[in-house]
Design an enzyme around this catalytic site. Structure first.
Site, PDB file in Angstrom:
ATOM      1  N   CYS A  80       0.780  -1.278  -0.246  1.00 25.22           N
ATOM      2  CA  CYS A  80       0.032  -0.097   0.054  1.00 25.22           C
ATOM      3  C   CYS A  80       0.978   1.356  -0.066  1.00 25.22           C
ATOM      4  O   CYS A  80       1.684   1.570  -1.006  1.00 25.22           O
ATOM      5  CB  CYS A  80      -0.962   0.076   1.204  1.00 25.22           C
ATOM      6  SG  CYS A  80      -2.212   1.044   0.978  1.00 25.22           S
ATOM      7  N   HIS A 198      -3.710  -5.371  -0.102  1.00 31.39           N
ATOM      8  CA  HIS A 198      -3.047  -6.069   0.972  1.00 31.39           C
ATOM      9  C   HIS A 198      -3.050  -7.488   1.079  1.00 31.39           C
ATOM     10  O   HIS A 198      -4.138  -7.880   1.444  1.00 31.39           O
ATOM     11  CB  HIS A 198      -4.179  -5.416   2.306  1.00 31.39           C
ATOM     12  CG  HIS A 198      -3.839  -3.821   2.491  1.00 31.39           C
ATOM     13  ND1 HIS A 198      -3.096  -3.270   3.520  1.00 31.39           N
ATOM     14  CD2 HIS A 198      -4.359  -2.873   1.782  1.00 31.39           C
ATOM     15  CE1 HIS A 198      -3.058  -1.961   3.570  1.00 31.39           C
ATOM     16  NE2 HIS A 198      -3.928  -1.505   2.577  1.00 31.39           N
ATOM     17  N   GLU A 200      -2.116  -9.241   3.588  1.00 31.13           N
ATOM     18  CA  GLU A 200      -2.379  -9.579   4.936  1.00 31.13           C
ATOM     19  C   GLU A 200      -3.814  -9.522   5.299  1.00 31.13           C
ATOM     20  O   GLU A 200      -4.489 -10.062   6.243  1.00 31.13           O
ATOM     21  CB  GLU A 200      -1.528  -8.784   5.956  1.00 31.13           C
ATOM     22  CG  GLU A 200      -2.068  -7.245   6.216  1.00 31.13           C
ATOM     23  CD  GLU A 200      -1.905  -6.235   5.140  1.00 31.13           C
ATOM     24  OE1 GLU A 200      -1.368  -6.897   4.203  1.00 31.13           O
ATOM     25  OE2 GLU A 200      -2.112  -5.084   5.226  1.00 31.13           O
TER      26      GLU A 200
END
Lengths: 218, 291
Positions: A80, A198, A200
Site C-alpha cells: 500500500c 493488502h 495480509e
C-alpha cells in the site's frame, strides 16, 4: 532468516505479522534501524497519508536504513503506502516527496468515474459514481510471472483500500487492476516487490503471497 | 472490477456472540473467534463486531476479543459500539481492528469524526447512521387517479420525496438530523465509509430500505454499507441494485439459512460482481514449510 516488518505508526501492521505466522514464519515488528540492518527480509506496510508516512519514517530515523535495504539486494515487500513512497512524489496535499527509488509519481483517482448496474429482472440500468476510496476486493491481472505470485491465479481477488495509485515511468508493473481505469497494482524490480493491495487482508491468496515472499531468494 | 462485499455482523456482549451462530459445527457457538474463523473459511469479505456491552467500564473485554480474533483471521475487521473517544479508537486499532464504526458520538460531536479521520486516516473511520423514515402528511381529499385505484397526494408536494431521521443510542433517540444531510456531512468530515441501517427494516427480514440506500449512495462519494432487513438472497441483490457497495447481514447467515458461497453464487448469476474463492491456492507448489 529474519523478517522485519517496519512498525512506524502507520496503521494496522500487526496483521502483517499475523499473516506470516499463519503460513509458518516468525516476523519481527520493529522501528529499530539496527534490526532493519540485520533482517534478511524487509516489509514496509502502511495505510493512511503519504506525507505522514514519510514524516514518520524520518522521525524514527528509518529513511537511511530503508534505502540501504532497498539497495542491498535483500528481499523487500512494500504494501500500500509501502509501494507508493518508493516513487518520486505524490500529488497528495499539493506535492509530497517520496523515496524516489522508482521513477514515476502517485496520483489520485478521478472523482468522475461511474459504473452501470443492470437489474436483470426489469432491464433497468442505473449509473452510480465509483466510490473513493477504492475499498474492497478487486481482481489482480498478472502481466508478468514473478516468484512472489507463484501459485496465484490470474484474476485473483485481493483486498484494496486507497485513493491514490502509482504511475511508474519504467517497465516495472507486474499486475494491473481495473477501477474506472486500469492502474498498476504491483511492481517489481530486482529485490523489490511492492503491491497496492493488502496481502495480509486477502485471506488465502494473500497468505500465499506472504509465504512466497518469505521463501524468495532474489 | 471491484467486487460487491458481503459482511456478516456479530453482536458481541460481554465477550460472547449474542444468540450464537449455528451454520457450522462449532465447539462453542458463542465464541467470536471461532465464528470469525468459520466466516473466513466461507469467504466472507469482511467482518463486523458490534459491541453491545452495556457499560463503558467493560471495554477491556471487547479489546481482548478483537485481539484474539485479529490474530486468527486475514480479512478486514470493523468494530463498532460505544466508541466515544480518540483513545477508544486507538485501543481498538492497536488490538487489531482495521476500522471502527462510530454512531452516537459522531452525531453529538461531529468534530469527533474529523479528529478521528485526521488522526487515523479516513480509511478506518466508518460512520454508522441509524435512519428512521419520517411520516408523510397525506391530504386525504386529493385523489390523483380515478376509478379503481386511489392514490392520495401529500399536502406538501416536496413530501413526495421520502426523508429519514437520524437516531442515536441504539435507535432510542431522535437526533432531529436528516439522514441524507448527515451522510453528506460525515463525508466532508472525513468518514471513509457509511454503515447505513434502516431502523424500520432492522429485524423484519422483509428486505432493506432500498429508497434510503439509493438516495444516500447517490448523495455521497464514499462507499455505503446497507444494513437492516435482509431475509433472503434477493434482498441482497436489491441493495446492490440500489447502489450499496456492501451488504451487512446477520441472521440469514448465522442460522444457516444461506451460506456466503450460496449468496455469492446467486449474486454472480444475477450479474453482480462478487469475489468467489480460489480453491487450492494454499496447496499449489507446496514444498513443505520452513521457518
Amino acid at each position: 532468516m529474519r523478517i522485519a516488518i517496519l512498525d512506524y505508526g502507520m496503521g494496522n501492521v500487526r496483521s502483517v505479522e499475523t499473516g506470516f505466522r499463519r503460513v509458518g514464519f516468525d516476523a519481527l515488528l520493529t522501528r529499530d534501524p539496527e534490526e532493519i540492518r540485520k533482517a534478511t527480509h524487509i516489509v514496509l506496510p502502511g495505510v493512511g497519508a503519504f506525507r505522514d508516512c514519510m514524516e514518520n519514517l524520518k522521525t524514527y530515523g528509518l529513511i537511511e536504513p530503508l534505502k540501504e535495504a532497498l539497495q542491498s539486494g535483500r528481499p523487500f515487500l512494500g504494501i500500500c503506502l509501502g509501494l507508493q513512497i518508493l516513487f518520486e512524489g505524490s500529488e497528495e496535499f499539493g506535492e509530497s516527496k517520496g523515496l524516489a527509488i522508482m521513477r514515476g509519481k502517485v496520483v489520485r483517482f478521478r472523482g468522475d468515474m461511474s459504473e452501470e448496474i443492470e437489474n436483470r429482472k426489469t432491464g433497468v440500468k442505473r449509473r452510480y459514481p465509483l466510490k473513493i476510496p477504492h475499498m474492497g476486493w478487486n481482481a489482480v491481472r498478472i502481466l508478468k510471472d514473478h516468484p512472489i505470485l507463484e501459485g496465484i491465479e490470474d484474476g485473483s481477488y485481493f483486498y484494496f483500500v486507497h485513493s491514490y495509485y502509482v504511475v511508474p515511468e519504467d517497465d516495472v508493473a507486474v499486475t494491473t487492476t481495473s477501477y474506472g481505469i486500469d492502474f498498476v497494482s504491483a511492481i517489481a524490480r530486482d529485490n523489490i516487490f511492492a503491491c497496492q493491495f493488502h496481502p495480509e487482508k486477502s485471506q488465502k491468496v494473500g497468505l500465499r503471497l506472504l509465504k512466497n515472499f518469505a521463501r524468495w531468494r532474489p | 472490477m471491484l467486487a460487491k462485499r458481503i459482511i456478516p455482523c456479530l453482536d458481541v456482549k460481554d465477550g460472547r456472540v449474542v444468540k450464537g451462530v449455528r451454520f457450522v459445527e462449532l465447539k462453542d457457538a458463542g465464541d467470536p473467534v471461532e465464528i470469525a474463523r468459520a466466516y473466513e473459511d466461507q469467504g466472507a469479505d469482511e467482518l463486523v463486531f458490534l459491541d453491545i456491552t452495556a457499560s463503558h467500564e467493560e471495554r477491556k473485554i471487547i479489546l481482548d476479543v478483537v485481539e484474539r480474533t485479529a490474530s486468527q483471521i486475514s480479512m478486514p475487521l470493523t468494530v463498532g459500539g460505544g466508541i466515544r473517544t480518540i483513545e477508544d479508537i486507538r485501543d481498538l486499532l492497536r488490538a487489531g481492528a482495521d476500522k471502527v464504526s462510530i454512531n452516537t458520538a459522531a452525531v453529538e460531536n461531529p468534530d469527533f469524526v474529523k479528529e478521528a479521520a485526521e488522526t487515523f486516516g479516513s480509511q478506518c473511520i466508518v460512520v454508522a447512521i441509524d435512519a428512521k423514515r419520517r411520516e408523510t402528511t397525506w391530504d386525504l381529499h386529493t385523489e390523483v387517479y380515478g376509478e379503481g385505484f386511489k392514490f392520495y397526494a401529500p399536502v406538501n408536494p416536496a413530501a413526495l420525496a421520502p426523508s429519514w431521521d437520524v437516531y442515536t443510542r441504539g435507535g432510542r433517540e431522535n437526533s432531529g438530523r436528516d439522514a441524507l444531510e448527515w451522510a453528506e456531512e460525515v463525508e466532508k468530515l472525513g468518514a471513509g465509509e457509511i454503515l447505513l441501517t434502516s431502523i424500520d427494516k432492522d429485524g423484519t427480514k422483509e428486505g432493506y430500505d432500498v429508497d434510503l440506500i439509493y438516495r444516500v449512495s447517490r448523495a455521497v462519494g464514499i462507499p455505503v454499507i446497507a444494513s437492516g432487513g435482509a431475509g433472503n438472497l434477493e434482498h441482497l441483490y436489491e441493495a446492490f441494485l440500489a447502489g450499496a457497495s456492501a451488504v451487512l447481514a446477520a441472521s440469514i447467515f448465522h442460522f444457516g439459512e444461506y451460506t456466503i458461497p450460496q449468496a455469492k453464487a446467486y449474486l454472480k448469476e444475477m450479474g453482480i460482481n462478487v469475489r468467489l474463492e480460489q480453491e487450492d491456492v494454499g496447496q499449489k507448489g507446496e514444498e513443505g514449510s520452513e521457518s
